[in-house]
Write an enzyme that holds these catalytic residues in place. Structure first.
Site, short mmCIF file in Angstrom:
data_model
loop_
_atom_site.label_atom_id
_atom_site.label_comp_id
_atom_site.label_asym_id
_atom_site.label_seq_id
_atom_site.Cartn_x
_atom_site.Cartn_y
_atom_site.Cartn_z
N SER A 249 8.59 -6.05 -6.94
CA SER A 249 7.78 -6.82 -7.27
C SER A 249 6.93 -5.05 -7.29
CB SER A 249 7.47 -7.25 -5.93
OG SER A 249 7.45 -6.48 -4.66
N LYS A 250 5.84 -4.50 -6.58
CA LYS A 250 4.81 -3.53 -6.70
C LYS A 250 5.40 -2.91 -5.51
CE LYS A 250 0.24 -4.15 -8.02
NZ LYS A 250 -1.28 -4.71 -8.12
N ARG A 251 5.90 -3.35 -4.05
CA ARG A 251 6.41 -2.97 -3.13
C ARG A 251 7.65 -1.81 -3.07
NH1 ARG A 251 10.13 -5.52 -0.49
NH2 ARG A 251 10.55 -7.28 -1.73
#
Ligand code: GLU
Length: 470
Positions: A249-251
């Site tokens: 994910s963007k994390r």
């Protein structure tokens, strides 16, 4: 596969345009594309834009851009589901006629109550079949003014199974499957139904998609069978995990394919890297797009989740950079230099690429390195000057400038030879000369090979800068 069969391979990529093309989607597209290319088949692009609240034209464009950047050109499409509504309605009408679908007047509250009752007795929450026609069964009277949904008359007994191209045999008991809603009260078709009609109409033979769709597959197979259609073969690829083992994910950093373009990754490196995420060909790590297509075999898709590894991506990208011609790199890096306010017009940018390509992992690093030659000259600051340009260093620079101005050829070889002569003549070691030269000619202490740097900067520029520090 026999020749006649191989020619008929038709795969598709069917993104929902609700955001950019993310890495997982790009990888699914890549596998579907390679499958079609490997068998000389057809790769279809279908935009699943029926979720009006979440679909946007910008997202469609982002998907098209991402695919074009990766070089995943569809042979057919893009087809848009929103433009096929009449066709879906036609198939729904046909299923109602044939009795494979039925109108259901239960209200959402009633269906919720049915589910609740099922939950209470520990059964799977589901629609209880109130409106499902059965031989000899009397249906309730149609409530006046009510608008029905249309449900698929799902088989009650037996099992639905398929031999998944990736996961092997999978089976679902039909008793587990609800009578799926295929049209809403306003007549609009639902997601699974559109997919079925499209895969059927587009004569898709092999569906490769994310394994978040495994639960949809038995429903889709049953509807296809009810339509008298042969279901395609399905292959469900596991998701991509981040380096920490959580869903990517963007994390974990950039997840949009086009961000990787901005960050300076080459599309061929992305293709190479994404292909290896969940697919393998022996121990081969570095390969071209052509090799990937040639080697692609769905049997080599991995059953286990792949892990995103930014270091490996950088390694693959660095390799792709080294494999690229200097001219090609120059063309790709020039706009990045302009964006940094640099000007590559006066410089042999291909030669600069040659100097930098072995030490750069991304096009952005190449652009950054090229600014030494293309950016406005920033003379060293006072601290560096005080530290490096003492009297002895100035004397060396002065002698170097005098000798260099008389060089017949301003080439790397000639400059290297001159530096060597100077070291001998003055009895000093390389850093004693090279660092002051770097600081005087470029403003910084660390650069690639000094001879190469001076050669690329050109006689006039170098002599001008050396004189100005003296
Ligand atoms: N539109 C679906 C998605 O983006 C894919 C559907 C399919 O491949 O069957 O997840």
């Amino acid at each position: 596969m026999t020749a006649s069969h191989t020619n008929a391979v038709r795969t598709r990529f069917a993104p929902s345009p609700t955001g950019y093309l993310h890495l997982g989607g790009a990888r699914t597209a890549l596998f579907s594309w390679a499958f079609a290319r490997h068998f000389g088949g057809t790769f279809v692009l279908r935009i699943e834009d029926t979720d009006l609240e979440r679909s946007t034209p910008e997202a469609v464009q982002a998907i098209l851009d991402g695919m074009a950047w990766l070089g995943l050109d569809p042979d057919e499409g893009p087809f848009y589901q929103m433009r096929r509504m009449d066709r879906y309605r036609e198939v729904i009408a046909r299923m109602l006629d044939e009795g494979t679908a039925y109108r259901c007047y239960s209200t959402p509250a009633e269906v919720e109550a049915m589910r609740e009752r099922a939950r209470l007795i520990g059964a799977k929450p589901r629609y209880d079949g109130t409106w499902r026609p059965e031989p000899g069964k009397a249906l309730p009277p149609v409530p006046p003014g009510a608008r029905p949904v249309v449900r698929f008359r799902s088989p009650l007994e037996g099992a639905t199974h398929w031999d998944d191209l990736v996961k092997g045999p999978i089976s679902f008991d039909n008793a587990e499957l609800d009578d799926l809603i295929i049209a809403r009260p306003d007549g609009t078709p639902t997601y699974n139904f559109c997919v079925v009609v499209d895969d059927w109409d587009m004569r898709i033979t092999h569906v490769i998609r994310g394994d978040d769709h495994v639960n949809n597959t038995p429903r889709q197979i049953n509807i296809l069978r009810a339509l008298g259609a042969e279901p395609p073969r399905y292959g469900h690829v596991p998701m991509i995990l981040g380096p920490d083992g959580e869903k990517l994910s963007k994390r974990h950093g950039a997840v949009s394919v086009m961000e990787y373009d901005a960050l300076g990754y080459l599309p061929e490196a992305m293709v190479n890297y994404l292909a290896r995420l969940g697919w393998s060909h022996g121990n081969d790590e570095l390969f071209s797009r052509e090799q990937f297509v040639e080697w692609f075999d769905p049997r080599n898709l991995s059953r286990s989740a792949a892990q995103w590894d930014p270091k490996k991506l950088n390694w693959v990208n660095a390799h792709a950079i080294r494999q690229s011609s200097n001219e090609d790199l120059a063309a790709r890096v020039a706009p990045r230099i302009r964006r940094r306010g640099g000007d590559a017009a006066a410089i042999d940018l291909a030669a600069v690429m040659d100097l930098l390509k072995d030490r750069s992992e991304t096009l952005e690093q190449l652009a950054e390195g090229a600014m030494l030659f293309c950016g406005p000259h920033q003379p060293a600051d006072d601290t560096v000057r005080a530290e490096v340009l003492d009297a002895a260093a100035r004397a060396l620079i002065a002698d170097f400038a005098a000798r260099a101005s008389g060089l017949p050829d301003w080439t790397e070889a000639a400059l290297d030879a001159l530096i060597k002569d100077m070291l001998q003549a003055h009895g000093v070691k390389m850093p004693k000369l090279a660092i002051p030269l770097r600081v005087a000619a470029t403003g910084v202490k660390h650069t690639p090979s000094i001879g190469a740097v001076l050669a690329l900067l050109g006689r006039e520029t170098v002599l001008g800068r050396l004189t100005s520090v003296l």
